[in-house]
Design a protein around this motif. Structure first.
Motif: not given
Length: 158
Positions: A1, A111, A143, A145-146
């Protein structure tokens, strides 16, 4: 991250509401401090699955589904353009009008654009309303990703 200093793309989910306005303000302030670009995503849910929308008792002219989708797209573009024009010069701005499931489309835009952070407001629904409608913010947080920053709708002290 990524660390906060590595955040270069902030995606802000917008709608035409006070909750969204707070998220936009916070997102642009953060983008300025970090020297980040801003992406604005607005999602229109798919209309009900019927080819016509009209009330036969009022003798309204039926509106075909494609026409309804076109109206939604135009309204979405106007909202994104209005926000982008208001914030012009504060950060480089990109817009992502979408149609579909709100959570899925926010995550998809993040994304595709390689967002380093997502910012969105919350209606703050609780109890039965939350149970029935769920929370887009909660679903995105689970959900994504960041990192996701959720801006509450309540002022401190309320």
């Amino acid at each position: 991250m990524k660390t906060l200093s590595e955040v270069h793309k902030i995606l802000i989910a917008v709608e035409d509401s006070l909750y969204s306005t707070r998220a936009v303000e916070y997102g642009f302030d953060l983008a300025q401090k970090l020297g980040a670009e801003v992406g604005l995503v607005h999602v229109d849910e798919l209309p009900v699955a019927t080819p016509y929308v009209a009330d036969p008792l009022v003798t309204e002219q039926p509106v075909m589904m494609p026409e309804l989708i076109k109206v939604q797209e135009e309204t979405s573009k106007k909202l994104l353009d209005r926000i982008a024009n208001e914030k012009m010069g504060k950060a480089p701005i990109y817009t992502f009008p979408r149609i579909g499931n709100t959570r899925d489309e926010i995550l998809s835009a993040a994304e595709e654009w390689n967002a380093d952070m997502i910012i969105l407001g919350t209606h703050g629904r609780t109890g039965f309303d939350h149970f029935i409608s769920g929370s887009v913010a909660e679903k995105v947080v689970r959900k994504a990703k960041c990192p996701v920053l959720v801006i509450p709708n309540k002022d401190y002290g309320e």
